[in-house]
Design an enzyme around this catalytic site. Sequence first.
Site, PDB file in Angstrom:
ATOM      1  N   GLU A  86       2.093  -6.941   5.687  1.00 50.03           N
ATOM      2  CA  GLU A  86       0.670  -6.672   5.454  1.00 50.03           C
ATOM      3  C   GLU A  86      -0.012  -8.025   5.436  1.00 50.03           C
ATOM      4  O   GLU A  86       0.473  -8.955   4.809  1.00 50.03           O
ATOM      5  CB  GLU A  86       0.432  -6.008   4.085  1.00 50.03           C
ATOM      6  CG  GLU A  86       1.109  -4.668   3.917  1.00 50.03           C
ATOM      7  CD  GLU A  86       0.810  -4.008   2.563  1.00 50.03           C
ATOM      8  OE1 GLU A  86      -0.102  -4.459   1.851  1.00 50.03           O
ATOM      9  OE2 GLU A  86       1.515  -3.049   2.222  1.00 50.03           O
ATOM     10  N   GLU A  89       6.135  -2.429  -2.199  1.00 48.57           N
ATOM     11  CA  GLU A  89       5.913  -3.459  -3.227  1.00 48.57           C
ATOM     12  C   GLU A  89       6.581  -3.109  -4.560  1.00 48.57           C
ATOM     13  O   GLU A  89       5.898  -2.879  -5.574  1.00 48.57           O
ATOM     14  CB  GLU A  89       4.420  -3.708  -3.409  1.00 48.57           C
ATOM     15  CG  GLU A  89       3.774  -4.297  -2.169  1.00 48.57           C
ATOM     16  CD  GLU A  89       2.329  -4.769  -2.384  1.00 48.57           C
ATOM     17  OE1 GLU A  89       1.680  -4.310  -3.331  1.00 48.57           O
ATOM     18  OE2 GLU A  89       1.871  -5.589  -1.581  1.00 48.57           O
ATOM     19  N   TRP A 111     -10.601  -3.082  -4.565  1.00 47.36           N
ATOM     20  CA  TRP A 111     -10.589  -1.654  -4.908  1.00 47.36           C
ATOM     21  C   TRP A 111     -11.968  -1.177  -5.371  1.00 47.36           C
ATOM     22  O   TRP A 111     -12.450  -0.137  -4.946  1.00 47.36           O
ATOM     23  CB  TRP A 111      -9.540  -1.386  -5.984  1.00 47.36           C
ATOM     24  CG  TRP A 111      -8.152  -1.195  -5.438  1.00 47.36           C
ATOM     25  CD1 TRP A 111      -7.731  -1.510  -4.179  1.00 47.36           C
ATOM     26  CD2 TRP A 111      -7.024  -0.638  -6.128  1.00 47.36           C
ATOM     27  NE1 TRP A 111      -6.404  -1.180  -4.043  1.00 47.36           N
ATOM     28  CE2 TRP A 111      -5.941  -0.650  -5.217  1.00 47.36           C
ATOM     29  CE3 TRP A 111      -6.818  -0.135  -7.411  1.00 47.36           C
ATOM     30  CZ2 TRP A 111      -4.672  -0.167  -5.563  1.00 47.36           C
ATOM     31  CZ3 TRP A 111      -5.553   0.333  -7.762  1.00 47.36           C
ATOM     32  CH2 TRP A 111      -4.499   0.314  -6.840  1.00 47.36           C
TER      33      TRP A 111
END
Length: 657
Positions: free
Chosen positions: A294, A142, A302
């Site tokens: 993905e 990314e 997170w």
Amino acid sequence: MYVGADYYPEHWNRERWPIDAGLMKKAGFNVVRLAEFAWVNMEPQEGSYDFELFDEALSVLHANGISAIMCTPTAVMPAWLASKYPEALAMKGDGTRHVWGVRKDNCYCCDDYNRLSEAVTRAMAEHFADVPNVIGWQTDNEFGAPTCMCDKCLAQFQAWLKDKYGSLDSLNAAWGTHFWGHRIKEWSEIPFPADSNAHNPSACLDWKRFHSWLVVEFQRDQVKILRRMCPKHFITHNFMGLFSGLDYYDLASDLDFVSWDNYPVWGKPGIRYDASLGADVMRGLKGKNFWIMEQTAGPSGWGTFGRNPRPGEIRSITYQQLAHGSDGQVWFRWRTCTAGREQYWHGLLGHDGEPLRRYREAAQTASELHKLAPHLAGTKVRAEIAIIYDYDSIWSLEIQPGYPENSVVKAIGRYYGALFRSGVAADIVPPGTDLSKYRLVLAPAFHVVPDAVADSLDEYVKSGGILLTDCRFAVKDENNLCHERTLPGKLSDTFGIRIEEYESVDGGAAYHLSYGAEGKEFTVEGYTDWVTAMDAESMGKFYDGHLSSFAPVTRHGVGKGVAWYCGVVVTEEEFYDNLVRDLLREAGIEPVADLPNGVEATMREGEVGRFLFIVNHLDMAASVSLPCQGTELLTDKHVAGEISLAGFGVAVVRVEG
Ligand code: GLA
Ligand code: ZN
């Protein structure tokens, strides 16, 4: 077709590897992505490499018929690198460096970092070139962050500008530094224009271009090594859809194909417009099919995590991407990690490693994909509509949106949503594309328009194309300076209009208009041009007195084509549905199917045939009346007339005739 998951063997005991590989095999998986953040595993100290862990993992996978995509591991530098070469860590605006221990924190101008990145790439390429189940590479992870503000990056920015402009006179002219006494006399006087709300907009645009160039160069160094040493392997990168920090056309240009990371499960289940547009943007980067590298496999986050994909949703998300041109499907991630920042970014398997519902749904999807693969080989989405997607315009509007909340993606979304609801596909293309094969071109928020590009749009219309553009079209030139012409500038005659004035419409001060034969009333909020229709036909009517002589939408036949201009931002979706309906009629484009709310239809076609994908985005049953008959390939049933879909249901019809 390759189907699989992102796998991190370095996170688990070796005894677990054969269990994982066996479960993957059972699920019909035939590919994993490996080694994405494993630099320290492969180079525990500078210059000494150790690939034993991945060799063994690869051989366990191989024994189960699973191939691998290897990653250059440069998205996380090892601790030894950061402590030996502190300048490898990017500098923030306040002059301090990133603290090691996260990821994507390197300076792209650090010679030591670049040397070590090339060295580890070379060592991996040499080692894995002939491993039988390695099939390709993903560069880094990314690309985008960070923007480093160290002295080396500044010197490189100044050198890049010198190379671009040749002389300070030309830089001063391009940036318009007569304003606020900002004339530059030495290259070394140029700072980072880091405050995009206050610095010179032309300088800000160049800084974004520079950062993008720097990252593309970094990737190019890796690609050169991989091409030379691994000629049998493909090279891709995991892009981020609508992320705007880099010029993705440039980043894609060195790769064999684009892959992307698709996480559309946030908030309550709804129509996945962004995942659809994201896919089309990805397909447009190289004008060819792409992979999902993905894709949401469970609740993600997170610190806190979001909702769980509902039964059927993992599958329907996959079909949406397949319908838009995906040729490979990889879920993130195989198993939820028990350690680290992504403990709550759930995989197909939970922390417990048990193959439960999400695994079973992925396995079902994988077996269906293998069944479809021979039919779909070589097929593509064929669109008669192009939408111009331009990073200069995206960036210019990030620097100065003009009116509050304005952005290219929002502007495109207004029309794209209407196309989606009508079951009509579009290609997303960069400016400068040969548009002659498209019957209709939309250029929403096309803001930075060099004269040559304006000329090519004029040419497109005169030779028979239908063009629509809208608010803030061609306000800026390639230097992010305003053109010195009455809007819409060079194309005033093409559109047959003049825009002498315009305004934001905010703070509750809405206007109202009618559009279409039904005379329905719509609300203007955000922005309006005061468009005078000169030769153009006025296609709607403002209700507000002082605007009554102006046209919200105009239509102008010129040469063999027609140029439409929409000078308003309207709140109701229905306005865009009506406008797009008129454009499709003008261009003679038929929808693929007549669709109920929440159902998407897309056609993939090739020499082997035509395949209609129908995807229900909502958790409630829907029925679609088919425009054709054929064989539904997942059930092997002949279908005609009405077809019903369960909530999150999908159908793939091989069209007959
Ligand atoms: C990104 C990254 C992955 C992972 C996920 C979840 O898409 O590429 O490595 O971090 O996000 O955070
Ligand atoms: Zn730097």
